[in-house]
Design an enzyme around this catalytic site. Structure first.
Site, PDB file in Angstrom:
ATOM      1  N   GLY A  23     -13.581   1.341   1.255  1.00  0.00           N
ATOM      2  CA  GLY A  23     -13.216   2.567   0.249  1.00  0.00           C
ATOM      3  C   GLY A  23     -12.599   1.989  -0.888  1.00  0.00           C
ATOM      4  O   GLY A  23     -13.024   2.347  -2.252  1.00  0.00           O
TER       5      GLY A  23
ATOM      6  N   ASP B 226      -1.878  -2.964  -2.940  1.00  0.00           N
ATOM      7  CA  ASP B 226      -1.189  -2.157  -2.143  1.00  0.00           C
ATOM      8  C   ASP B 226      -0.830  -0.798  -2.360  1.00  0.00           C
ATOM      9  O   ASP B 226      -0.583  -0.652  -3.659  1.00  0.00           O
ATOM     10  CB  ASP B 226       0.286  -3.108  -1.337  1.00  0.00           C
ATOM     11  CG  ASP B 226       0.750  -2.681  -0.226  1.00  0.00           C
ATOM     12  OD1 ASP B 226      -0.201  -2.626   0.880  1.00  0.00           O
ATOM     13  OD2 ASP B 226       1.593  -1.968  -0.133  1.00  0.00           O
TER      14      ASP B 226
ATOM     15  N   HIS C  12      -4.229   7.220  -8.151  1.00  0.00           N
ATOM     16  CA  HIS C  12      -3.297   6.132  -8.571  1.00  0.00           C
ATOM     17  C   HIS C  12      -4.039   4.783  -8.631  1.00  0.00           C
ATOM     18  O   HIS C  12      -3.796   4.009  -9.542  1.00  0.00           O
ATOM     19  CB  HIS C  12      -2.254   6.068  -7.291  1.00  0.00           C
ATOM     20  CG  HIS C  12      -3.210   6.286  -6.201  1.00  0.00           C
ATOM     21  ND1 HIS C  12      -4.011   7.148  -5.815  1.00  0.00           N
ATOM     22  CD2 HIS C  12      -3.295   5.459  -4.855  1.00  0.00           C
ATOM     23  CE1 HIS C  12      -4.456   6.998  -4.730  1.00  0.00           C
ATOM     24  NE2 HIS C  12      -3.998   5.942  -4.272  1.00  0.00           N
TER      25      HIS C  12
HETATM   26  P1  IMP Z   1      -2.769   0.249   1.995  1.00  0.00           P
HETATM   27  O1  IMP Z   1      -1.515  -0.607   2.933  1.00  0.00           O
HETATM   28  O2  IMP Z   1      -2.569  -0.228   0.685  1.00  0.00           O
HETATM   29  O3  IMP Z   1      -4.066  -0.414   2.722  1.00  0.00           O
HETATM   30  O4  IMP Z   1      -2.487   1.489   2.269  1.00  0.00           O
HETATM   31  C1  IMP Z   1      -1.625   2.208   2.968  1.00  0.00           C
HETATM   32  C2  IMP Z   1      -2.096   3.651   3.677  1.00  0.00           C
HETATM   33  O5  IMP Z   1      -2.473   4.528   2.582  1.00  0.00           O
HETATM   34  C3  IMP Z   1      -3.290   3.263   4.532  1.00  0.00           C
HETATM   35  O6  IMP Z   1      -3.450   3.858   5.650  1.00  0.00           O
HETATM   36  C4  IMP Z   1      -4.421   3.681   3.518  1.00  0.00           C
HETATM   37  O7  IMP Z   1      -5.667   4.621   4.136  1.00  0.00           O
HETATM   38  C5  IMP Z   1      -3.913   4.939   2.721  1.00  0.00           C
HETATM   39  N1  IMP Z   1      -3.969   5.038   1.389  1.00  0.00           N
HETATM   40  C6  IMP Z   1      -4.133   4.079   0.452  1.00  0.00           C
HETATM   41  N2  IMP Z   1      -4.909   4.333  -0.604  1.00  0.00           N
HETATM   42  C7  IMP Z   1      -5.243   5.633  -0.506  1.00  0.00           C
HETATM   43  C8  IMP Z   1      -5.929   6.525  -1.336  1.00  0.00           C
HETATM   44  O8  IMP Z   1      -6.557   6.434  -2.267  1.00  0.00           O
HETATM   45  N3  IMP Z   1      -6.279   7.708  -0.819  1.00  0.00           N
HETATM   46  C9  IMP Z   1      -6.019   7.949   0.722  1.00  0.00           C
HETATM   47  N4  IMP Z   1      -5.098   7.192   1.543  1.00  0.00           N
HETATM   48  C10 IMP Z   1      -4.614   6.131   0.818  1.00  0.00           C
END
Ligand code: IMP
Length: 189
Positions: free
Chosen positions: A12, A66, A170
């Site tokens: 995604g 992140d 974001h």
């Molecule tokens: P990560 O550590 O950056 O992969 O993200 C931490 C958590 O936040 C993960 O479970 C992602 O699915 C969620 N997350 C990060 N970015 C998004 C977004 O743009 N939309 C929805 N959930 C997000």
């Protein structure tokens, strides 16, 4: 078209970065080589630790990202724990924690760290304010998209196409800053 590597396992995020950077003629190549995501107080620390690890085994310019969801009435939770919380209690768990809660304000934050060989990493940050919906809505996107409604909108991110999410999100904002940086260095060359 110039190539840039995005170190991520998240399809995604990859699709969003590809859409955004195609507007400046950059092709984003997903490079899923993994890196340790440390438990730290800030997304910046997590991202920079990832860069430290990857630069030892990858010599091409790359970026990683992140992100986290910070919910006001939960005092910023899940924040840096977003990944663990999504894997364990998911969107439903967040909705349950906010049952009967009137203040539904939340902020998504994205931290991109970009690294070129022999240069210090550069950090680009993007935020998106909004509200946590009362129920899950929509089928697009990933993660907490079905429960996040960006300010000024009635639909969740999961009810939007990638292009639309990218205009508000974001990650769209941190990618805009990365794109501005790329435009500047191409211009200077
Ligand atoms: P990560 O550590 O950056 O992969 O993200 C931490 C958590 O936040 C993960 O479970 C992602 O699915 C969620 N997350 C990060 N970015 C998004 C977004 O743009 N939309 C929805 N959930 C997000």
């Amino acid at each position: 078209m110039k190539k840039i590597y995005f170190v991520t396992s998240n399809k995604g995020k990859q699709a969003e970065a590809k859409e955004k950077l195609s507007t400046i003629d950059f092709d984003v190549i997903q490079h899923d080589i993994g890196y340790p995501e440390i438990q730290a107080d800030t997304l910046e620390e997590v991202a920079l630790f990832g860069v430290e690890d990857i630069q030892k085994r990858f010599n091409e310019p790359f970026f990683l990202e992140d992100a986290g969801l910070f919910v006001d009435c939960l005092k910023g939770f899940p924040g840096v724990y977003s990944s663990y919380v999504f894997r364990t209690i998911d969107c439903k768990g967040i909705l349950k924690l906010m049952d009967n809660e009137k203040n539904r304000k939340a902020t998504f934050k994205s931290v991109i760290a970009y690294k070129e060989l022999d240069k210090k990493p550069l950090v680009f940050v993007g935020e998106c304010h909004g509200d946590i919906s009362k129920k899950e809505l929509g089928t697009h996107g990933f993660g907490f998209d079905p429960i996040f409604v960006p300010s000024g909108e009635k639909r969740t991110f999961a009810q939007m196409e990638i292009k639309e999410k990218n205009l508000l999100s974001h990650r769209g904002r941190s990618l805009d800053k990365l794109a501005d940086f790329f435009k500047k260095i191409v211009h200077e060359k």
